[in-house]
Design an enzyme around this catalytic site. Structure first.
Site, short mmCIF file in Angstrom:
data_model
loop_
_atom_site.label_atom_id
_atom_site.label_comp_id
_atom_site.label_asym_id
_atom_site.label_seq_id
_atom_site.Cartn_x
_atom_site.Cartn_y
_atom_site.Cartn_z
N ASN A 86 -0.41 -2.21 -2.48
CA ASN A 86 0.17 -3.13 -3.43
C ASN A 86 1.54 -3.57 -2.94
O ASN A 86 1.70 -4.70 -2.47
CB ASN A 86 0.01 -2.69 -4.75
CG ASN A 86 0.68 -3.68 -5.79
OD1 ASN A 86 0.30 -3.38 -7.12
ND2 ASN A 86 0.82 -4.86 -5.33
N LYS A 133 -11.16 3.02 -10.81
CA LYS A 133 -9.98 3.73 -10.11
C LYS A 133 -9.35 5.00 -10.85
O LYS A 133 -8.76 4.50 -11.86
CB LYS A 133 -9.11 2.89 -9.31
CG LYS A 133 -8.32 4.07 -8.56
CD LYS A 133 -6.84 3.16 -7.84
CE LYS A 133 -5.96 4.27 -7.29
NZ LYS A 133 -4.64 3.42 -7.25
#
Length: 330
Positions: free
Chosen positions: A282, A173
């Site tokens: 997250n 990522k």
């Protein structure tokens, strides 16, 4: 078939330990209530031709995978990035949890098959300190190294080169931030880093602004997935611009995943209702009062959003439309 332990062999069938008497693979398949003519069998990593199932004898310690075709449905609604297929459309991060144990429990509750991991220096003063890999097995969960905290293309590229050296990862990522207050991506640096990484054999999933033009530029630069933000990282504001997210989805030839800004389950559902292939989060889970429960909620929301998208929502109207006809009222 006999069940006497002394006369049976220890096998692992589809990941589960089992015992079975000596015999052929065909005998074993029949004992499981299956038709040998309708399955495929892999034994110790090698496919056994169906024509030989009756002749090949099982041995103690064999690892067997037995598969067959099943009907379609949500359980088979997978998505693919860079040739790798996943069932869960939820990707979760590994920061802000109180400890690794809570993080691992949240990942399990979420059903996620991919977790993002930051690349940080080893604590050389305490090399035996617990590590994430002690709690989340990279052989079972796909690690997605990210470049969180990088503000230049050079720093991001360097970080991912180290990540590949450490774990062999090529699916990564990429995020290159513009400044610390908003954590918005610097798209000039992001595109430049994407080009370099793609040429070096990396498979970058790229965090970007919610701009259809920038998303297409990233795809042309070698991104294997584009990940437009829903709102600033860690803000919990939800998806602020559904129009541009939908335009990105409509124009992309690679997977599109909302990354950043999710605050609660309804935000995750919206991302999937817009046609996104997945959503990454997250803080929404890690900072919830009950992270494990929120992880379960996010799993359900992603599944519901995907089902709603596949179902095709009703059209919107300017005025009311009664469910029951008004004609013929008493």
């Amino acid at each position: 078939m006999a069940t006497d332990t002394a006369a049976t062999l220890t096998l692992t069938i589809n990941g589960e330990p089992r015992r079975a008497p000596p015999g052929s693979i065909a005998d074993l398949v029949r004992s499981l209530g299956l038709d040998p003519a309708k399955v495929a069998v892999e034994r110790n990593g090698e496919i056994v031709p169906r024509s030989t199932l009756a002749a090949v004898q099982i041995a103690d310690g064999d690892l067997l995978e037995i598969v067959h075709f099943v009907g379609g449905g949500q359980d088979d609604d997978t998505w693919t990035v860079a040739g790798r297929t996943f069932r869960s459309r939820l990707i979760v991060g590994t920061g802000k949890y109180k400890d690794f144990a809570q993080n691992a429990a949240a990942v399990e509750a979420s059903g996620a098959e991919i977790v993002t991991v930051a690349v940080r220096r080893v604590n050389v003063s305490d090399p035996k300190a617990p590590m994430l890999t002690d709690f989340i097995d990279p052989k079972k969960i796909t690690y997605l190294p990210n470049t969180a905290g990088c503000f230049t293309a050079e720093d991001a590229i360097r970080t991912l080169r180290l990540a590949r050296e450490a774990g062999g990862w090529d699916l990564v990522k990429l995020e290159v931030l513009g400044e610390a207050r908003t954590l918005y991506p610097n798209m000039v640096e992001t595109i430049r880093a994407t080009e370099v990484l793609a040429k070096e054999g990396f498979l970058p999933m790229v965090y970007c602004v919610d701009d259809p033009i920038a998303a297409k530029q990233l795809e042309d630069a070698g991104a294997v997935a584009v990940m437009p933000l829903g709102a600033p990282i860690g803000s919990g504001l939800g998806i602020q611009n559904r129009v541009t997210i939908r335009l990105i989805v409509e124009g992309a030839k690679v997977p599109v995943l909302v990354d950043a800004g999710v605050g609660t389950a309804s935000d995750a559902a919206v991302a999937l209702e817009l046609g996104c292939d997945g959503v990454l989060m997250n803080t929404a889970i890690a900072e919830a009062k009950d992270p494990i429960r929120m992880a379960r909620a996010m799993k359900a929301a992603v599944e519901a959003g995907r089902d709603a998208y596949l179902a095709g929502r009703m059209g919107t109207r300017k005025y009311a439309d009664p469910s029951s006809p008004l004609a013929g009222l008493i």
